[in-house]
Design a protein around this motif. Structure first.
Motif, PDB file in Angstrom:
ATOM      1  N   ASN A   1     -25.466 -50.256  -1.818  1.00 53.95           N
ATOM      2  CA  ASN A   1     -25.133 -48.874  -2.164  1.00 53.95           C
ATOM      3  C   ASN A   1     -24.826 -48.015  -0.946  1.00 53.95           C
ATOM      4  N   GLY A   2     -24.459 -48.608   0.159  1.00 58.87           N
ATOM      5  CA  GLY A   2     -24.131 -47.817   1.337  1.00 58.87           C
ATOM      6  C   GLY A   2     -24.586 -48.483   2.609  1.00 58.87           C
ATOM      7  N   LYS A   3     -24.793 -47.656   3.635  1.00 59.63           N
ATOM      8  CA  LYS A   3     -25.167 -48.166   4.949  1.00 59.63           C
ATOM      9  C   LYS A   3     -26.493 -47.572   5.379  1.00 59.63           C
ATOM     10  N   LEU A   4     -27.242 -48.359   6.100  1.00 63.00           N
ATOM     11  CA  LEU A   4     -28.480 -47.906   6.709  1.00 63.00           C
ATOM     12  C   LEU A   4     -28.156 -47.621   8.164  1.00 63.00           C
ATOM     13  N   PHE A   5     -28.428 -46.410   8.662  1.00 61.79           N
ATOM     14  CA  PHE A   5     -27.921 -45.979   9.949  1.00 61.79           C
ATOM     15  C   PHE A   5     -28.821 -46.350  11.115  1.00 61.79           C
ATOM     16  N   PHE A   6     -29.325 -47.541  11.128  1.00 61.83           N
ATOM     17  CA  PHE A   6     -30.008 -48.104  12.277  1.00 61.83           C
ATOM     18  C   PHE A   6     -30.019 -49.603  12.103  1.00 61.83           C
TER      19      PHE A   6
ATOM     20  N   GLU B   1     -20.044 -55.795  16.115  1.00 58.84           N
ATOM     21  CA  GLU B   1     -20.951 -55.028  16.957  1.00 58.84           C
ATOM     22  C   GLU B   1     -21.500 -53.787  16.262  1.00 58.84           C
ATOM     23  N   SER B   2     -21.384 -53.736  14.940  1.00 59.94           N
ATOM     24  CA  SER B   2     -21.889 -52.579  14.207  1.00 59.94           C
ATOM     25  C   SER B   2     -23.414 -52.593  14.207  1.00 59.94           C
ATOM     26  N   LEU B   3     -24.006 -51.415  14.408  1.00 58.64           N
ATOM     27  CA  LEU B   3     -25.465 -51.288  14.357  1.00 58.64           C
ATOM     28  C   LEU B   3     -25.922 -50.805  12.987  1.00 58.64           C
ATOM     29  N   PHE B   4     -24.999 -50.692  12.032  1.00 61.06           N
ATOM     30  CA  PHE B   4     -25.338 -50.273  10.678  1.00 61.06           C
ATOM     31  C   PHE B   4     -25.630 -51.510   9.847  1.00 61.06           C
TER      32      PHE B   4
ATOM     33  N   SER C   1     -12.014 -37.715  17.121  1.00 58.57           N
ATOM     34  CA  SER C   1     -11.704 -37.077  15.837  1.00 58.57           C
ATOM     35  C   SER C   1     -12.092 -38.029  14.703  1.00 58.57           C
ATOM     36  N   PRO C   2     -12.167 -37.524  13.469  1.00 60.50           N
ATOM     37  CA  PRO C   2     -12.482 -38.421  12.344  1.00 60.50           C
ATOM     38  C   PRO C   2     -11.516 -39.606  12.245  1.00 60.50           C
ATOM     39  N   GLU C   3     -10.243 -39.371  12.529  1.00 64.50           N
ATOM     40  CA  GLU C   3      -9.260 -40.461  12.469  1.00 64.50           C
ATOM     41  C   GLU C   3      -9.534 -41.499  13.560  1.00 64.50           C
ATOM     42  N   GLU C   4      -9.876 -41.016  14.759  1.00 62.55           N
ATOM     43  CA  GLU C   4     -10.186 -41.937  15.855  1.00 62.55           C
ATOM     44  C   GLU C   4     -11.462 -42.715  15.567  1.00 62.55           C
ATOM     45  N   ILE C   5     -12.425 -42.057  14.934  1.00 60.70           N
ATOM     46  CA  ILE C   5     -13.679 -42.733  14.579  1.00 60.70           C
ATOM     47  C   ILE C   5     -13.404 -43.892  13.626  1.00 60.70           C
ATOM     48  N   LEU C   6     -12.537 -43.678  12.646  1.00 62.45           N
ATOM     49  CA  LEU C   6     -12.193 -44.763  11.717  1.00 62.45           C
ATOM     50  C   LEU C   6     -11.593 -45.952  12.456  1.00 62.45           C
ATOM     51  N   LYS C   7     -10.688 -45.681  13.403  1.00 63.08           N
ATOM     52  CA  LYS C   7     -10.064 -46.758  14.183  1.00 63.08           C
ATOM     53  C   LYS C   7     -11.096 -47.475  15.050  1.00 63.08           C
ATOM     54  N   ILE C   8     -11.953 -46.704  15.715  1.00 64.15           N
ATOM     55  CA  ILE C   8     -12.973 -47.308  16.585  1.00 64.15           C
ATOM     56  C   ILE C   8     -13.951 -48.125  15.760  1.00 64.15           C
ATOM     57  N   ASN C   9     -14.364 -47.615  14.588  1.00 58.80           N
ATOM     58  CA  ASN C   9     -15.280 -48.364  13.729  1.00 58.80           C
ATOM     59  C   ASN C   9     -14.652 -49.672  13.247  1.00 58.80           C
ATOM     60  N   SER C  10     -13.338 -49.674  13.024  1.00 57.87           N
ATOM     61  CA  SER C  10     -12.660 -50.921  12.639  1.00 57.87           C
ATOM     62  C   SER C  10     -12.786 -51.953  13.750  1.00 57.87           C
ATOM     63  N   VAL C  11     -12.610 -51.521  14.996  1.00 57.37           N
ATOM     64  CA  VAL C  11     -12.753 -52.428  16.141  1.00 57.37           C
ATOM     65  C   VAL C  11     -14.195 -52.921  16.235  1.00 57.37           C
ATOM     66  N   ILE C  12     -15.146 -52.015  16.064  1.00 59.64           N
ATOM     67  CA  ILE C  12     -16.568 -52.376  16.132  1.00 59.64           C
ATOM     68  C   ILE C  12     -16.886 -53.429  15.073  1.00 59.64           C
TER      69      ILE C  12
ATOM     70  N   SER D   1     -23.139 -46.705  19.387  1.00 58.55           N
ATOM     71  CA  SER D   1     -23.110 -45.582  20.329  1.00 58.55           C
ATOM     72  C   SER D   1     -22.470 -45.933  21.668  1.00 58.55           C
ATOM     73  N   GLN D   2     -22.468 -47.200  22.036  1.00 55.01           N
ATOM     74  CA  GLN D   2     -21.832 -47.599  23.296  1.00 55.01           C
ATOM     75  C   GLN D   2     -20.351 -47.217  23.298  1.00 55.01           C
TER      76      GLN D   2
END
Length: 90
Positions: A62-67, A54-57, A38-49, A5-6
């Motif tokens: 079978n997927g990601k836990l969102f905390f 620094e991912s909090l997931f 945007s969804p495209e920007e989110i993908l780019k930002i998540n790649s950097v994260i 979220s930061q």
């Protein structure tokens, strides 16, 4: 769907007007508008994260836990209360 979220705060502060900057304490004003990537920007930002670790997931098979699962690790006592015909049972 940003993984930290930061980065949303940083994205907003880069795109918003001077009057809408989110301060360091993170408090928003009533009716403040937020800049959302945007969804495209989110993908780019998540790649950097992810590159920065620094991912909090929590990555699961079978997927990601969102905390941040490590933040809630420990021992817990769980109590369940039920009611049948108005009689409480624990």
């Amino acid at each position: 769907m940003l993984e930290n979220s930061q980065y949303l705060k940083e994205y907003h502060n880069q795109c918003c007007s001077f009057l809408d900057i989110i301060p360091e304490n993170g408090k928003l004003r009533l009716l403040q508008k937020l800049c959302i990537p945007s969804p495209e920007e989110i993908l780019k930002i998540n790649s950097v994260i992810q590159e920065r670790g620094e991912s909090l997931f929590k990555q699961l098979p079978n997927g990601k836990l969102f905390f941040n699962a490590e933040a809630v690790s420990g021992k817990y006592r769980v109590i369940q209360t039920e009611s049948d015909d108005g009689i409480q049972k624990s």
